[in-house]
Design an enzyme around this catalytic site. Structure first.
Site, PDB file in Angstrom:
ATOM      1  CB  CYS A  69      19.187 -10.248 -11.705  1.00  0.00           C
ATOM      2  SG  CYS A  69      17.997  -8.993 -11.685  1.00  0.00           S
ATOM      3  CG  ASN A  92      21.390  -6.011  -7.884  1.00  0.00           C
ATOM      4  OD1 ASN A  92      20.369  -5.201  -8.054  1.00  0.00           O
ATOM      5  ND2 ASN A  92      21.397  -7.222  -8.709  1.00  0.00           N
ATOM      6  CG  HIS A 117      17.794 -14.676 -13.285  1.00  0.00           C
ATOM      7  ND1 HIS A 117      17.952 -13.357 -13.298  1.00  0.00           N
ATOM      8  CD2 HIS A 117      17.910 -15.202 -14.338  1.00  0.00           C
ATOM      9  CE1 HIS A 117      17.604 -12.980 -14.583  1.00  0.00           C
ATOM     10  NE2 HIS A 117      17.944 -13.942 -15.221  1.00  0.00           N
TER      11      HIS A 117
END
Length: 282
Positions: free
Chosen positions: A74, A265, A129
């Site tokens: 991530c 991803n 993130h």
């Protein structure tokens, strides 16, 4: 779907050469899922998850079937899409956690900062993130005018971690927000931004919390998909995409707006039916 490196360079090429550009540069909207699999949309072959708005988007635009992500993790993949750099060259080789001391460096130039230099209004609604909750790591210090979202993954919650904060700008709006409301709230804020900035070029980055585990479909979508909760959250994302496209059209901006849909991803395979492509029934 377009992924990471391909999408980044496509966006930059379009910024310089697109025939869509008229009296002002094109608006750019990047819709970015968390752990969506290649085969999770109807237009990519899924037999039971219903994604009519994304199917129409693929049919009317460009549909990519061969691409690369900057990373299978991530944090690293987000760093790649926002900076255009290989994450391993900058210390982002995997995932950051709430107690991590590392974060995006203040000298890094994000897409948002580059577009602000060109006169764009910028907004981020969703999962960031790229650092902890330290102010210098948050979106407003890295090129965005507005931010509503979680600072890291939606599974970093009690009892393993403290209650996850929902940020509005640099301030904590809520602790432990109801995650069933996140997709709707991000979508509503994105639509508000479209209407507020319709006279100006704008960039919206909307990194959804879903379909990352734990799965939290909104009330209007829970229990509606044959693919279970995974299908529910994907179908809610499809609704979100459609609502944003409708808002762009209603604002008279369809001919001068580039909209990208992708994932960070790929599916979280070890989570089995809760975290990967597949069907419960046909």
């Amino acid at each position: 779907m377009v992924r990471q490196v391909c999408l980044f360079f496509t966006l930059i090429i379009c910024m310089g050469n697109t025939p869509i550009q008229k009296e002002k540069p094109p608006n750019i909207i990047l819709l970015f899922c968390d752990d969506l699999g290649y085969g999770d949309l109807t237009c990519y072959g899924h037999p039971s998850i219903r994604t009519p708005r994304l199917d129409a988007m693929a049919a009317e635009g460009l549909k990519f079937t061969n691409f690369y992500s900057a990373s299978p993790a991530c944090t690293a993949s987000r760093y790649g899409i926002l900076t255009g750099k290989y994450p391993v060259r900058s210390g982002f080789d995997w995932v950051l956690y709430p107690e991590s001391s590392l974060g995006i460096h203040p000298k890094e130039k994000t897409i948002a900062e580059a577009l602000k230099d060109k006169g764009y209004a910028t907004a981020c609604y969703g999962k960031w993130h790229l650092g902890s909750t330290k102010k210098e790591y948050l979106p407003l210090q890295n090129g965005f005018d507005e931010y509503l979202g979680l600072p890291y993954s939606n599974d970093m919650i009690p009892p393993a971690w403290p209650a996850i904060p929902l940020f509005d700008g640099n301030d904590t709006l809520e602790l432990g927000p109801d995650q069933t409301t996140l997709t709707r709230r991000y979508t509503e804020r994105a639509i508000q931004f479209v209407n507020k900035e319709k006279e100006n070029p704008f960039f919206i980055y909307l990194p959804y919390a879903m379909p990352h585990v734990p799965l939290h479909p909104g009330a209007a979508f829970a229990g509606k998909s044959k693919r279970g909760s995974y299908g529910d959250v994907v179908e809610e994302i499809d609704w979100s995409v459609g609502a944003i496209i409708d808002a762009v059209k209603a604002a008279g901006l369809a001919d001068n707006t580039l909209i990208f849909f992708t994932s960070d991803n790929g599916p979280w395979i070890i989570k089995n039916e809760k975290g990967k492509s597949g069907t419960l029934e046909r």
